[in-house]
Design a protein around this motif. Structure first.
Motif, short mmCIF file in Angstrom:
data_model
loop_
_atom_site.label_atom_id
_atom_site.label_comp_id
_atom_site.label_asym_id
_atom_site.label_seq_id
_atom_site.Cartn_x
_atom_site.Cartn_y
_atom_site.Cartn_z
N ASP A 40 0.82 -1.17 -0.06
CA ASP A 40 -0.02 0.09 -0.10
C ASP A 40 0.72 1.11 0.10
O ASP A 40 0.35 2.37 -0.25
N ARG A 41 2.27 1.10 0.30
CA ARG A 41 3.26 2.44 0.28
C ARG A 41 4.30 2.34 -0.36
O ARG A 41 5.22 2.86 -0.19
N ARG A 64 4.75 7.76 5.51
CA ARG A 64 4.10 7.36 6.67
C ARG A 64 2.67 7.76 6.72
O ARG A 64 1.67 7.04 6.73
N ASN A 67 -1.53 7.54 3.85
CA ASN A 67 -2.87 7.02 3.98
C ASN A 67 -3.58 7.75 4.97
O ASN A 67 -5.07 8.13 4.75
N THR A 68 -3.10 8.19 6.17
CA THR A 68 -3.77 8.83 7.23
C THR A 68 -4.14 10.22 6.81
O THR A 68 -5.31 10.79 7.14
N CYS A 351 3.15 -0.71 14.91
CA CYS A 351 2.35 0.30 14.53
C CYS A 351 3.04 1.60 13.88
O CYS A 351 4.01 1.97 14.77
N THR A 353 1.11 4.19 12.50
CA THR A 353 0.29 5.54 12.76
C THR A 353 -0.80 5.08 13.89
O THR A 353 -1.02 3.89 14.04
N GLN A 364 -5.57 0.92 10.51
CA GLN A 364 -4.36 1.45 11.37
C GLN A 364 -3.14 0.80 10.45
O GLN A 364 -3.34 -0.38 10.03
N ASP A 365 -2.22 1.65 10.17
CA ASP A 365 -1.06 1.38 9.61
C ASP A 365 0.08 0.50 10.53
O ASP A 365 0.31 1.09 11.50
N ARG A 370 -1.75 -3.39 6.74
CA ARG A 370 -2.58 -2.29 7.55
C ARG A 370 -3.64 -3.40 8.25
O ARG A 370 -3.91 -4.56 7.68
N GLN A 391 -4.60 -0.83 -2.81
CA GLN A 391 -4.32 0.66 -2.79
C GLN A 391 -4.68 1.33 -4.17
O GLN A 391 -5.05 2.25 -4.43
#
Length: 594
Positions: A40-41, A64, A67-68, A351, A353, A364-365, A370, A391
């Motif tokens: 996803d990243r 980081r 997504n948030t 974690c 994030t 939560q990443d 996730r 993603q």
């Protein structure tokens, strides 16, 4: 295997990235040709470079908070590879732990892939099959694209090892205000001192058979001095600098030779000694110019990856400060159902994030994936290539409703979501299947059926209201009027030749059916395509020719299979068959046998 089927289909497209509306415009031609999401990243981009005249792969480790904070933009850190850079992956992820290390850092890491022996510079002429224009690509073509499509700011840093360390320094000097931070790990920071052009020529011939004169001309050429960090040192004022090298002696990551203190890696020992000497000369000149630099001369160590991995970590606080970032990890803690899933799936790591709202639930990443949760779906982890596929789909499939599962063939894996399924194999990557296409694919047996695995995302047909998704053994087409049908082989080839759904055939309206003599046919909105081994694939339009051929018994009648498409003749149109032809004049068909 019983799997949940999605609701009705609405065309799903896979954009190049999850990003807000562009805020800048990339140079004409600097476009993303293809994007492949590994997680996803972490995403690999193939970028059409106008200067190089070829696609260039660049991998991104997204910040980081990607997504948030979906509207946020992030500084970037270019990480340059060494002389033996490969075309498949950056050494920073292949040989070092960049992906894991930067997972909790709020910077987007840019990893150019390839460029063996290039020194990331613009070469005077092509050589060894490459048209290297790396400086133009990295400093002119790539940044606007990152800013317009990948939420990058114009705050940049650059670090590299060996050849990449050399380039980090001269690119920073040659391009005023391009970076705020530059770091060299075991770089060669004088390129024009006695013997250095010859040493570089030898190294480049050894690493890929490249000729340094194609890069910067003969040693007397001003291009050598124009790319010499030592000669350009005065242009580095105001940039946060980090310089490091080992001594060449046996260190904690080296295998000792028979001679005490001497590494078995003789080449790595020699290169690191050369790096130390040139770095010392460079640092001395910086001192004479009153340009501050953080210098780390290790008492041991050779020209090898474990030391560069160490320097990546050691130099991060300085890089973060120059980029305006907190070097530490964000405060976070998993709780409730998400904590239980994280504990049961140790591969997620810690974690990075706090929880955040997403798709009607929370997520939560973690360092390697996730966890998503809602009361209706429960808590489930999503990671790896399936996480990347999720993603890429921008969450269009909703929340996960189950954990990732292996498939019976031992080849693939899948995960169920509220509005579809994500399938993955090493050969096909991660692909979403949903809606009406999923329903039909499932009816035919999913991946065990004739279509095999999906190999591309579902996309909207460009000129008509429908969708298509490619599978290993042919695509499924969908429209509201005709439903979902798969095409394959020679019939698909003829459909392509005539213009897909934009031709008079329109969308497929029936599944392929076997006929006599190993023949096949598929029905379409505007006619049929017929194929047999002896006659080939040809289309017959609905209308007078089709009606006359039908009255004769189609391929079972006296004319046999078609052997041409319909074509015009004086006063009408005609189509040829194995044993004759049908011509239409004034709307009336005439059947002619041979």
């Amino acid at each position: 295997m019983a799997l949940p089927l999605a609701a009705g289909l609405s065309p799903l497209t896979t954009p190049a990235a999850a990003q807000p509306e562009p805020a800048a415009t990339a140079p004409a031609g600097a476009t993303v040709q293809k994007a492949v999401w590994f997680t996803d990243r972490r995403v690999a981009l193939w970028i059409n470079s106008p200067s190089m005249g070829a696609p260039v792969q660049v991998q991104l480790l997204l910040a980081r908070d990607w997504n948030t904070h979906p509207d946020a933009r992030f500084p970037v850190l270019f990480m340059l590879d060494g002389l033996r850079a490969t075309d498949d992956e950056s050494g920073w992820t292949k040989e070092a732990g960049a992906a894991d290390f930067f997972a909790d850092k709020n910077v987007t890491v840019v990893l150019p892939v390839g460029g063996q022996s290039s020194f990331y510079s613009d070469w005077l002429q092509p050589n060894n099959g490459h048209n290297y224009k790396w400086e133009t690509f990295l400093t002119k073509e790539l940044p606007p694209l990152l800013e317009s499509q990948w939420r990058a700011t114009d705050v940049r840093g650059m670090e590299g090892l060996s050849m990449g360390g050399t380039a980090a320094m001269f690119l920073a000097a040659r391009n005023p205000n391009f970076v705020k931070y530059a770091a060299s790990y075991s770089g060669f920071l004088t390129t024009t001192t006695l013997g250095m052009p010859q040493a570089i020529q030898f190294a480049m011939r050894d690493a890929g058979g490249f000729d340094s004169t194609a890069m910067w001309g003969p040693p007397t050429s001003p291009e050598w001095e124009g790319h010499d960090p030592y000669a350009l040192a005065d242009k580095l004022k105001g940039i946060s600098l980090y310089i490091s090298s080992g001594s060449g002696a046996v260190g904690p990551f080296d295998q000792a030779a028979v001679i005490p203190g001497v590494s078995a890696n003789f080449t790595g020992m020699g290169l690191e000694i050369l790096s130390r000497l040139t770095s010392q000369n460079f640092v001395t000149k910086l001192g004479n110019l009153t340009i501050p630099a953080q210098v780390n001369y290790r008492p041991s160590g050779t020209h090898t990856w474990p030391y560069w991995d160490f320097e990546m970590r050691q130099s991060w606080p300085q890089a973060a400060a120059a980029l305006g970032l907190d070097p530490g990890k964000a405060s976070c803690q998993a709780g409730g159902s998400i904590a239980a899933v994280a504990t049961a799936n140790g591969w997620l790591g810690d974690c990075v994030t706090a929880e955040y709202q997403v798709n009607g639930g929370v997520a939560q990443d973690f360092r390697s994936g996730r966890v998503f949760y809602s009361p209706a779906t429960g808590a489930h982890p999503v990671g790896g290539m399936i996480g990347g596929g999720y993603q890429a789909a921008l969450g269009a499939v909703g929340l996960p409703t189950d954990d990732e599962r292996p498939l019976p063939d031992g080849r693939g894996r899948f995960q169920a979501f509220q509005n579809g399924l994500l399938y993955w194999t090493p050969q096909t990557g991660a692909q979403v299947v949903r809606g009406a296409i999923l329903d039909e694919w499932g009816r035919q047996g999913f991946e065990r059926g004739p279509a095999g695995y999906p190999i591309a995302p579902e996309v909207k047909t460009p000129s008509r209201d429908g969708a298509v998704q490619a599978f290993e053994n042919g695509p499924f087409y969908y429209s509201r009027k005709t439903g979902v049908h798969r095409l394959q082989g020679p019939i698909m080839g003829k459909y392509v030749e005539l213009g897909y759904e934009n031709s008079w055939l329109g969308f497929p309206a029936a599944e392929e059916v076997p006929l006599k003599d190993l023949g096949r046919f598929s029905g379409f909105e505007g006619g049929n395509i017929y194929w047999s081994p002896l006659s080939g694939a040809w289309a017959v339009r609905s209308g007078p020719i089709m009606d006359a051929w039908r009255d004769l018994g189609y391929e079972n009648g006296k004319l046999g299979y078609p052997i041409s498409d319909e074509f015009t003749v004086p006063g009408g149109f005609q189509q040829n068959f194995q044993a004759g032809f049908i011509v239409v004049r004034d709307g009336k068909p005439e059947v002619h046998g041979l």
